[in-house]
Design an enzyme around this catalytic site. Structure first.
Site, PDB file in Angstrom:
ATOM      1  N   TYR A  20       0.915  -1.226   0.065  1.00 52.20           N
ATOM      2  CA  TYR A  20       0.009   0.162   0.240  1.00 52.20           C
ATOM      3  C   TYR A  20       0.964   1.260  -0.041  1.00 52.20           C
ATOM      4  CZ  TYR A  20      -3.228   3.438   1.714  1.00 52.20           C
ATOM      5  OH  TYR A  20      -3.870   4.655   1.811  1.00 52.20           O
ATOM      6  N   GLU A  42     -11.420   5.232   5.011  1.00 56.95           N
ATOM      7  CA  GLU A  42     -10.806   6.188   5.945  1.00 56.95           C
ATOM      8  C   GLU A  42     -11.672   6.431   7.225  1.00 56.95           C
ATOM      9  OE1 GLU A  42      -7.725   7.351   6.369  1.00 56.95           O
ATOM     10  OE2 GLU A  42      -6.864   6.712   4.501  1.00 56.95           O
ATOM     11  N   TRP A  50      -4.949   1.933  10.844  1.00 56.68           N
ATOM     12  CA  TRP A  50      -5.127   1.716   9.244  1.00 56.68           C
ATOM     13  C   TRP A  50      -4.612   0.122   8.804  1.00 56.68           C
ATOM     14  CZ3 TRP A  50      -7.735   3.304   5.407  1.00 56.68           C
ATOM     15  CH2 TRP A  50      -7.369   2.987   4.361  1.00 56.68           C
TER      16      TRP A  50
END
Length: 188
Positions: A20, A42, A50
């Site tokens: 990522y 998000e 995350w």
């Protein structure tokens, strides 16, 4: 790319997190489906790491019809209940409802601006904000841009779009590039 030179949060990280960082985070995105996906993810991250949300990303794609914004905007109680019973995603009632509400708001913005992309990128006149941070502590969690965009999104009916979430969203979609100086993923 050597781990030693990556941004600190991506060093010694999972393969998924490294992938990522190296190939998506901070890279300009102009695809409305991706822009919506990142808005949902998000928002789902609020209060979580995350990595937790990134590990559930494929489950989200499966559970939420590939982030098809039109389909999600039309979700009713049956779809919401289905999502709340899916252990592959974050099963928070407010976050699930937010995905539906944000899909509806996303469609209104798309109608007004001819796409979400021109709306989002209009905030930076189409040019990414490229910062030159040297250490992680320099990277802010909010900026004047994220404050303004957050206010405008809320005014347009979005939720789970506080300034911190919006700043993370700007980073995730490449509107803001916060790769540290020396990170091989930073564009030249």
């Amino acid at each position: 790319m050597t781990d030693l030179h990556r941004c600190a949060w991506a060093r010694n990280a999972s393969e998924l997190m490294t992938e990522y960082h190296d190939h998506e985070w901070g890279r300009p995105s102009h695809d409305d489906t991706h822009l919506f996906e990142m808005l949902v993810l998000e928002g789902a991250q609020a209060g979580l790491s995350w990595s937790t949300v990134l590990n559930k990303r494929e489950n989200y794609r499966n559970a939420m019809d590939g982030f098809d914004v039109e389909r999600i905007a039309a979700y009713g109680p049956a779809e919401t209940d289905r999502l709340l019973s899916d252990p592959g995603i974050v099963r928070n009632r407010l976050k699930v409802a937010s995905a539906v509400r944000n899909a509806q708001a996303f469609l209104r913005v798309r109608e007004e601006f001819g796409g979400f992309d021109p709306y989002l990128w209009g905030w930076v006149e189409g040019t990414p904000v490229v910062n030159d941070w040297t250490v992680p502590e320099e990277v802010p969690v909010t900026t004047a841009l994220s404050d303004r965009l957050s206010r405008d999104l809320r005014k347009r009916g979005f939720n789970f779009v506080g300034s911190t979430i919006v700043y993370s969203y700007l980073q995730a979609t490449g509107v803001v590039d916060d790769h540290l100086r020396g990170c091989p993923a930073k564009p030249a």
